[in-house]
Design a protein around this motif. Sequence first.
Motif, mmCIF file in Angstrom:
data_model
loop_
_atom_site.group_PDB
_atom_site.id
_atom_site.type_symbol
_atom_site.label_atom_id
_atom_site.label_comp_id
_atom_site.label_asym_id
_atom_site.label_seq_id
_atom_site.Cartn_x
_atom_site.Cartn_y
_atom_site.Cartn_z
ATOM 1 N N TYR A 146 0.834 -1.187 0.000
ATOM 2 C CA TYR A 146 0.000 0.000 0.000
ATOM 3 C C TYR A 146 0.883 1.257 0.000
ATOM 4 N N ARG A 147 0.365 2.362 0.503
ATOM 5 C CA ARG A 147 1.148 3.588 0.599
ATOM 6 C C ARG A 147 1.564 3.771 2.055
ATOM 7 N N GLN A 148 2.818 3.630 2.327
ATOM 8 C CA GLN A 148 3.290 3.740 3.695
ATOM 9 C C GLN A 148 4.159 4.970 3.840
ATOM 10 N N ARG A 149 4.005 5.650 4.970
ATOM 11 C CA ARG A 149 4.699 6.913 5.173
ATOM 12 C C ARG A 149 6.175 6.739 5.470
ATOM 13 N N GLU A 170 -6.842 3.413 22.420
ATOM 14 C CA GLU A 170 -6.789 3.217 20.975
ATOM 15 C C GLU A 170 -8.160 2.818 20.430
ATOM 16 N N GLU A 171 -8.855 1.968 21.179
ATOM 17 C CA GLU A 171 -10.172 1.537 20.728
ATOM 18 C C GLU A 171 -11.139 2.709 20.681
ATOM 19 N N ARG A 172 -11.070 3.597 21.681
ATOM 20 C CA ARG A 172 -11.943 4.769 21.685
ATOM 21 C C ARG A 172 -11.670 5.662 20.474
ATOM 22 N N GLN A 173 -10.389 5.914 20.194
ATOM 23 C CA GLN A 173 -10.038 6.740 19.036
ATOM 24 C C GLN A 173 -10.475 6.078 17.736
ATOM 25 N N LEU A 174 -10.266 4.765 17.656
ATOM 26 C CA LEU A 174 -10.616 4.039 16.444
ATOM 27 C C LEU A 174 -12.119 4.077 16.202
ATOM 28 N N MET A 175 -12.910 3.819 17.242
ATOM 29 C CA MET A 175 -14.362 3.809 17.081
ATOM 30 C C MET A 175 -14.897 5.198 16.748
ATOM 31 N N SER A 176 -14.265 6.217 17.304
ATOM 32 C CA SER A 176 -14.668 7.588 16.996
ATOM 33 C C SER A 176 -14.422 7.904 15.516
ATOM 34 N N ALA A 177 -13.255 7.489 15.015
ATOM 35 C CA ALA A 177 -12.928 7.732 13.606
ATOM 36 C C ALA A 177 -13.844 6.928 12.686
ATOM 37 N N LEU A 178 -14.155 5.691 13.089
ATOM 38 C CA LEU A 178 -15.034 4.848 12.277
ATOM 39 C C LEU A 178 -16.445 5.417 12.209
ATOM 40 N N ALA A 179 -16.911 5.997 13.328
ATOM 41 C CA ALA A 179 -18.259 6.570 13.366
ATOM 42 C C ALA A 179 -18.378 7.767 12.432
ATOM 43 N N LYS A 234 -7.444 -1.027 2.074
ATOM 44 C CA LYS A 234 -6.721 0.227 1.870
ATOM 45 C C LYS A 234 -7.286 1.325 2.762
ATOM 46 N N THR A 235 -8.623 1.389 2.888
ATOM 47 C CA THR A 235 -9.249 2.389 3.768
ATOM 48 C C THR A 235 -8.823 2.161 5.211
ATOM 49 N N TRP A 236 -8.750 0.906 5.601
ATOM 50 C CA TRP A 236 -8.320 0.550 6.958
ATOM 51 C C TRP A 236 -6.889 0.992 7.209
ATOM 52 N N VAL A 237 -5.999 0.725 6.259
ATOM 53 C CA VAL A 237 -4.597 1.103 6.400
ATOM 54 C C VAL A 237 -4.451 2.617 6.527
ATOM 55 N N ARG A 245 -3.386 7.357 10.001
ATOM 56 C CA ARG A 245 -3.714 8.719 10.454
ATOM 57 C C ARG A 245 -3.838 8.791 11.964
ATOM 58 N N LEU A 246 -4.309 7.714 12.573
ATOM 59 C CA LEU A 246 -4.480 7.687 14.026
ATOM 60 C C LEU A 246 -3.180 7.380 14.766
ATOM 61 N N GLY A 247 -2.138 7.020 14.023
ATOM 62 C CA GLY A 247 -0.865 6.682 14.648
ATOM 63 C C GLY A 247 -0.765 5.238 15.086
ATOM 64 N N PHE A 248 -1.612 4.372 14.536
ATOM 65 C CA PHE A 248 -1.600 2.948 14.884
ATOM 66 C C PHE A 248 -1.043 2.134 13.722
ATOM 67 N N ALA A 249 0.027 2.608 13.100
ATOM 68 C CA ALA A 249 0.549 1.961 11.894
ATOM 69 C C ALA A 249 0.916 0.499 12.117
ATOM 70 N N ASP A 250 1.298 0.150 13.364
ATOM 71 C CA ASP A 250 1.722 -1.231 13.642
ATOM 72 C C ASP A 250 0.549 -2.153 13.944
ATOM 73 N N LEU A 251 -0.668 -1.622 13.943
ATOM 74 C CA LEU A 251 -1.851 -2.433 14.215
ATOM 75 C C LEU A 251 -2.368 -3.047 12.919
ATOM 76 N N ARG A 252 -2.427 -4.359 12.869
ATOM 77 C CA ARG A 252 -2.950 -5.046 11.701
ATOM 78 C C ARG A 252 -4.403 -5.436 11.940
ATOM 79 N N PHE A 253 -5.145 -5.586 10.855
ATOM 80 C CA PHE A 253 -6.540 -5.985 11.025
ATOM 81 C C PHE A 253 -6.620 -7.351 11.701
ATOM 82 N N HIS A 254 -5.689 -8.237 11.376
ATOM 83 C CA HIS A 254 -5.707 -9.573 11.979
ATOM 84 C C HIS A 254 -5.471 -9.509 13.486
ATOM 85 N N ASP A 255 -4.871 -8.417 13.975
ATOM 86 C CA ASP A 255 -4.678 -8.263 15.418
ATOM 87 C C ASP A 255 -6.018 -8.169 16.143
ATOM 88 N N LEU A 256 -7.057 -7.737 15.440
ATOM 89 C CA LEU A 256 -8.383 -7.671 16.055
ATOM 90 C C LEU A 256 -8.890 -9.071 16.373
#
Length: 363
Positions: free
Chosen positions: A124-127, A186-195, A291-294, A299-310
């Motif tokens: 993908y596009r990584q910073r 992190e979960e609070r920030q993530l859910m806020s962004a998802l909403a 890609k949207t997830w990445v 943007r939230l600063g959780f670059a090391d968090l993978r979807f599979h980590d959920l």
Amino acid sequence: MATLVRTSAGTWKAVIRRRGWPTTTKSFRTKRDAEDWSRRVEDEMVRGVYVQRTSSERTLFTQAMRQYLAEVTPTKRPSTQKSDHQKADTLIEFFGAYSLQAITPALVASYRDQRLASKVKPRYRQRSPVTKLVSPGTVRRELALLGHVFTVALKEWGIGLTANPVQSIRRPAPGDGRNRRLRPDEERQLMSALAKHSNPMLRWIVVLALETGMRSSEISSLRTDQVDINRRVVRLDVTKNGSARTVPLSRRAAQVLQEALDHPIRPKGCSLIFFGEPGQDGERRPYQFKKTWVDMKSRLGFADLRFHDLRHEAVSRMVEAGLSDQEVSAISGHRSMQMLKRYTHLRAEDLVPKLDAVGGEIS
């Protein structure tokens, strides 16, 4: 005895005719090479271990790999087919110019060591540039595909090989597994962004992953006939390990699935729960959210968090909630307790109250 014939081109042709064995021939530049080869082949025939190597000497690995991708890979699940093609590119880059006969255990071991010392290619596009090394698990999977190519060549294609060179080498030891947990902040920030995200399907998918421990492919491919809201279960017929399972739904999971089914954006006649835009053929396919997830987690600063980590997080929470290993494996689909253990990472600070309860008060 072998018959040696001088050809018009000046080379020497060795012909071996022995009862019980097919006629074997091979050409050499010198008579001595022809004699040495003849003695070796006749000795192997006497001992009953002779293998015709002509086909393996003439077949390049590139040819064998492409034949495998054309004949064997299509029999696998779609996600595995894609993975096969990706691994094949890496294998062909290293072994492509070798004949099957020339690929020895030493060469395979060299490939293993070079891959373990190589860097992961960016996705993908990584910073920031990726500096991680290729994981032992990735190399193990590549070697598994390489070994299966040789197994099929030996057993089904009739290519003359004395042995599978991959079986003789040491495989990289599996890693300890990831232990990335999703912190409450992190979960609070993530859910806020998802909403706030324009497409609600991404929030529904993330919530399902955290509540059920289902894999991303299992969630994205969900169809309406697999979901029973009244009984609060989801039936998964196609899974990674090939075993169907029924996943119970928490109240929160059932709620987001009901939202997905009732949402006005849902097109009529679409059986997919999470759908994308129609393709050129007019068919809708699963929503491609990676890609949207990445982009969002970066943007939230959780670059090391993978979807599979959920999925890891969900399994760990189930254990922390008091479910037994058997109950958790029935939900998550892990076949062995060892693999389940690799997915379970308990927070030490969450165990402190339980230790206090066990130990009692100090007198």
